[in-house]
Scaffold this active site. Structure first.
Site, PDB file in Angstrom:
ATOM      1  N   ARG A  57       0.789  -1.222   0.000  1.00 59.48           N
ATOM      2  CA  ARG A  57       0.000   0.000   0.000  1.00 59.48           C
ATOM      3  C   ARG A  57       0.824   1.277   0.000  1.00 59.48           C
ATOM      4  NH1 ARG A  57      -2.801  -3.723   1.625  1.00 59.48           N
ATOM      5  NH2 ARG A  57      -0.906  -4.190   2.730  1.00 59.48           N
ATOM      6  N   HIS A 135       5.983   5.936  11.247  1.00 57.70           N
ATOM      7  CA  HIS A 135       5.411   5.826   9.903  1.00 57.70           C
ATOM      8  C   HIS A 135       4.464   7.029   9.745  1.00 57.70           C
ATOM      9  CE1 HIS A 135       3.930   4.300   6.247  1.00 57.70           C
ATOM     10  NE2 HIS A 135       3.651   3.052   6.572  1.00 57.70           N
TER      11      HIS A 135
HETATM   12  C1  NCD Z   1       2.455  -0.970   8.064  1.00 55.07           C
HETATM   13  C2  NCD Z   1       3.960  -0.821   8.155  1.00 55.07           C
HETATM   14  O1  NCD Z   1       4.681  -1.031   7.167  1.00 55.07           O
HETATM   15  O2  NCD Z   1       4.397  -0.438   9.227  1.00 55.07           O
HETATM   16  N1  NCD Z   1       2.016  -1.190   6.764  1.00 55.07           N
HETATM   17  C3  NCD Z   1       1.660  -0.114   6.005  1.00 55.07           C
HETATM   18  O3  NCD Z   1       2.481   0.699   5.658  1.00 55.07           O
HETATM   19  N2  NCD Z   1       0.368   0.047   5.721  1.00 55.07           N
HETATM   20  C4  NCD Z   1       1.891  -1.940   9.014  1.00 55.07           C
HETATM   21  C5  NCD Z   1       2.429  -3.334   9.038  1.00 55.07           C
HETATM   22  O4  NCD Z   1       3.340  -3.702   8.307  1.00 55.07           O
HETATM   23  O5  NCD Z   1       1.892  -4.091   9.839  1.00 55.07           O
END
Ligand code: NCD
Length: 309
Positions: A57, A135
């Protein structure tokens, strides 16, 4: 000048509430614009991405976001096919990518990686996930989703469940929520409680409680934010097996929830939300993924245009 112009985005902590709200306002604008006008925002601009960890994503939504505002993207998402395999340093890889692009998006296994990248990059750097630390663009998307789907953030009771120790989205989300008047219930197995080095800072701006029981809180929540157990970050597989499948949100649990409680998840999901939840009105994780494209488009538009758009 717009304050986001050429700005690096390392941490949600660097974005005060007014700036978050500004991104939301511009996201609404992006969503309302006619596609042909939208494509003028970053016409001819290039996004360069470097993903040293798997992603579906985040990378695709940056790609789709840039295309929707008229720009293009190039990059490396499979590090095994890059010169890193020949021993090229992160610094050189970042430097090269910043020559070929106008903004750089980096995902890396190490905490602090994007701050390091910004020191060598000639272009602004956006952190798309750094180790277990942060993030920020996911948190922007999560806050925007709550605002859109619940029409407000203040006054809500928000449950965050799953792997609170290793899940970086949780840390960014908590810091983001610290700008609002919310009550947070952190729910996790004992061994996956939020890291205590972070609670010290988060406690100063957010009301939260910690518990191992979802049953205790399920009927009071307005938002249930579910996370996966981060298998790859466990130092020991045995420890992972002990907590695997600790919580599963299924139809039985849904019956105990408030009728208008929304269920969010940054995705990918493993087994923590049953697929039969997907078609209920409470499931908003696919909408959340869609908002991620628009919030990222707004952020890119602001970073790359001196006077906004
Ligand atoms: C998340 C991440 O990479 O931290 N994924 C994302 O970017 N939507 C969550 C995850 O990996 O569980």
């Amino acid at each position: 000048m717009n304050e986001f112009y050429q700005k690096d985005i390392f941490s949600i902590k660097d974005l005060p509430k007014e700036q978050l709200e500004k991104i939301f306002t511009f996201t609404d604008k992006i969503m309302q614009l006619d596609p042909s006008d939208r494509r003028e925002i970053c016409k001819g601009k290039t996004l360069g991405y470097l993903f040293f960890e798997p992603s579906t994503r985040t990378r695709l939504s940056f790609d789709a976001a840039m295309a929707s505002i008229g720009g293009n993207s190039l990059g490396i998402s499979d590090i095994s096919s890059s010169s890193t395999q020949k021993g090229e340093s992160l610094a050189d890889t970042v430097k090269i990518m910043s020559i070929y692009s106008d903004v750089l998006v980096l995902r890396h296994t190490l905490d602090g990686s994007s701050r390091f990248a910004a020191e060598v990059s000639e272009k602004p750097v956006i952190n798309a996930g750094s180790g277990t630390e942060e993030h920020p663009t996911q948190a922007i998307q999560d806050l925007f989703t709550i605002k859109k789907e619940k029409k407000k953030i203040d006054g809500l009771k928000i449950g965050i469940i799953g792997d609170l120790k290793y899940g970086r989205t949780v840390y960014s989300l908590l810091h983001g929520l610290g700008n609002y008047d919310v009550d947070v219930r952190l729910i996790s197995p004992e061994s996956l409680r939020i890291r205590s080095d972070s609670t010290y800072e988060i406690k100063k701006k957010l009301n939260f409680t910690e518990s191992t029981s979802l049953d205790e809180h399920i009927d009071e929540l307005d938002v249930l934010y579910v996370t996966r157990i981060q298998k790859e970050r466990f130092p020991d597989e045995e420890e992972y097996l002990k907590v695997k499948g600790s919580y599963v949100v299924g139809l039985d649990l849904l019956k105990q929830m408030k009728d208008d409680c929304i269920i969010l998840h940054p995705l990918p999901r493993i087994d923590e939300i049953s697929p039969e939840i997907d078609n209920t009105k409470n499931a908003k994780y696919f909408e959340q993924a869609e908002y991620g494209k628009h919030t990222r488009a707004a952020l890119l538009g602001l970073i790359l245009n001196e006077n906004g758009f």
